[in-house]
Design a protein around this motif. Structure first.
Motif, PDB file in Angstrom:
ATOM      1  N   ASN A  16     -27.736  28.398  -5.287  1.00 11.51           N
ATOM      2  CA  ASN A  16     -27.955  27.667  -6.533  1.00 11.51           C
ATOM      3  C   ASN A  16     -26.742  26.790  -6.805  1.00 11.51           C
ATOM      4  OD1 ASN A  16     -29.234  26.930  -8.962  1.00 11.51           O
ATOM      5  ND2 ASN A  16     -28.223  28.561 -10.113  1.00 11.51           N
ATOM      6  N   ARG A  17     -26.740  25.622  -6.173  1.00 11.40           N
ATOM      7  CA  ARG A  17     -25.589  24.725  -6.248  1.00 11.40           C
ATOM      8  C   ARG A  17     -25.928  23.459  -7.019  1.00 11.40           C
ATOM      9  NH1 ARG A  17     -21.948  25.585  -2.053  1.00 11.40           N
ATOM     10  NH2 ARG A  17     -20.614  24.231  -3.325  1.00 11.40           N
ATOM     11  N   LEU A  18     -24.885  22.814  -7.507  1.00 14.07           N
ATOM     12  CA  LEU A  18     -25.034  21.519  -8.179  1.00 14.07           C
ATOM     13  C   LEU A  18     -24.695  20.419  -7.176  1.00 14.07           C
ATOM     14  CD1 LEU A  18     -23.353  22.384 -11.594  1.00 14.07           C
ATOM     15  CD2 LEU A  18     -25.798  22.205 -11.113  1.00 14.07           C
ATOM     16  N   GLU A  19     -25.622  19.492  -6.979  1.00 16.50           N
ATOM     17  CA  GLU A  19     -25.465  18.514  -5.903  1.00 16.50           C
ATOM     18  C   GLU A  19     -24.600  17.324  -6.281  1.00 16.50           C
ATOM     19  OE1 GLU A  19     -29.106  20.886  -5.343  1.00 16.50           O
ATOM     20  OE2 GLU A  19     -28.440  19.596  -6.988  1.00 16.50           O
ATOM     21  N   VAL A  20     -24.745  16.791  -7.501  1.00 16.72           N
ATOM     22  CA  VAL A  20     -24.014  15.566  -7.845  1.00 16.72           C
ATOM     23  C   VAL A  20     -23.020  15.763  -8.982  1.00 16.72           C
ATOM     24  CG1 VAL A  20     -25.901  14.101  -7.048  1.00 16.72           C
ATOM     25  CG2 VAL A  20     -25.815  14.759  -9.444  1.00 16.72           C
ATOM     26  N   PHE A  21     -23.004  16.935  -9.583  1.00 18.10           N
ATOM     27  CA  PHE A  21     -22.024  17.218 -10.635  1.00 18.10           C
ATOM     28  C   PHE A  21     -20.933  18.122 -10.069  1.00 18.10           C
ATOM     29  CE2 PHE A  21     -20.464  19.895 -14.152  1.00 18.10           C
ATOM     30  CZ  PHE A  21     -19.953  18.891 -14.978  1.00 18.10           C
TER      31      PHE A  21
END
Length: 380
Positions: free
Chosen positions: A240-245
């Motif tokens: 569960n990662r944040l791609e652009v932040f």
């Protein structure tokens, strides 16, 4: 009208229709996915500008149709809407963007293969139309209107096909829209993504938690949103990662980075124990307990900061009221007349509706924005 040319009016109508449609499609629907694609391809060094990007993409699509396809495929002048097929196919491949795991090489899918096949078929159709009878004009304005309508129908079919081949995954779009808002420090806008659609995911839960935390509204509004996952969803994990932040901004907000494999609640507990948990992020610890429906742990943590003069956020008042009703010896003795009245009404509605579906529906309408509803009706 000269042989081999469509009427100027028909060309203009098709061009304007295509340009307006594509601009709206890129600017209003695909801008967040294109933001993601450019972020990945440039390794974060450049940023997609929605207005400028939409204008450039639209202009290039129109120029390709009018300056390249029309001179090369003159036999299509009987149906000038077809001049825009190559542009639409390229745009379909450009917007077939998929959110991929970190380290993957390409964010684009395989629609480009389909686009290439359709482009070959397009050239074949052009050859076929070469041998069709040529009409050099319109016998009446009614005939011209019919041709215009036919071209607009063909154009609409082409553009709908373009949209269907691009990324139309609602959750992907919501993830990117929310993260783009976070990058622009538009925290309220980020928190609202998906709220009215009733959509959620663990990633949206994490984004909403951070956005509400930055607004100081975590304890007031968090359970008014649909929630996915448990307390682990509050912080990034392997899946569960944040791609652009930048995730580091979230860690800076709470005051530390968890060790590998450590869940969010344990990380927050250790930060609090070591005195590293930032005061602005203290709500994270309370909310983590409430997400897991551990109202006893919530009350114990809150007890450390609680005094009778405090005005507690709404969800904390609801959780303490629930805690006092469910426990014979509550950690914090808490009673607020309006909360007691609302909770009594909540319980009465449960008793009045023996049918599970009707009971849940009735309570959602009246108390769907409360922690009580989450506690009793959130499916594990």
């Amino acid at each position: 009208m000269r042989r081999g040319e469509a009427s100027p009016l028909l060309n203009t109508i098709c061009t304007v229709f295509f340009a307006v449609f594509v601009f709206i499609y890129i600017f209003a629907f695909q801008k967040d996915m294109l933001f993601y694609a450019q972020h990945v391809l440039s390794e974060g060094n450049t940023v997609f500008q929605p207005l400028i990007g939409a204008l450039i993409i639209t202009m290039l699509g129109v120029l390709l149709a009018l300056c390249v396809v029309r001179p090369l495929c003159r036999h299509l002048y009987k149906l000038p809407a077809l001049y825009f097929v190559p542009s639409a196919l390229i745009l379909a491949a450009l917007t077939d963007i998929h959110v991929v795991p970190f380290g993957s090489q390409s964010v684009f899918g395989h629609i480009w293969i389909v686009a290439a096949v359709l482009l070959v078929l397009f050239c074949f159709v052009d050859r076929l139309m070469k041998n069709m009878p040529i009409a050099t004009g319109y016998s009446s304005s009614t005939d011209q209107l019919g041709v215009i309508c036919m071209n607009l129908f063909v154009m609409l079919f082409i553009l709908c096909g373009m949209i269907s081949m691009g990324n139309t995954n609602e959750i992907d779009h919501m993830h990117m829209k929310a993260q783009s808002a976070l990058r622009g420090r538009q925290y309220e806008e980020a928190s609202l993504v998906g709220k009215w659609e009733g959509c959620s995911s663990e990633k949206l839960t994490m984004i909403r938690g951070y956005a509400l935390g930055k607004c100081g509204q975590l304890g007031e509004h968090f359970f008014e949103y649909p929630i996915a996952g448990n307390s682990s969803a509050l912080l990034p994990t392997k899946n569960n990662r944040l791609e652009v932040f930048p995730e580091m901004r979230l860690y800076q907000f709470i005051g530390g980075i968890p060790n590998e494999g450590m869940d969010a609640r344990e990380c927050l507990r250790l930060l609090e124990k070591r005195g590293c948990l930032r005061s602005e992020a203290k709500d994270y610890l309370y909310i983590a307990c409430l997400i897991d429906k551990d109202i006893d742990a919530f009350a114990r943590y809150l007890e450390q900061d609680y005094d009778t003069t405090m005005v507690l956020p709404k969800h904390y008042r609801e959780a303490l009221t629930l805690h006092n009703h469910l426990r014979a010896n509550p950690v914090i003795e808490y009673s607020l007349p309006e909360m007691e009245a609302d909770f009594a009404d909540f319980q009465e509605m449960i008793k009045k509706n023996p049918d599970k579906v009707l009971r849940e529906s009735a309570l959602r309408d009246s108390y769907g924005n409360t922690y009580w509803y989450y506690y009793y009706f959130r499916k594990e």
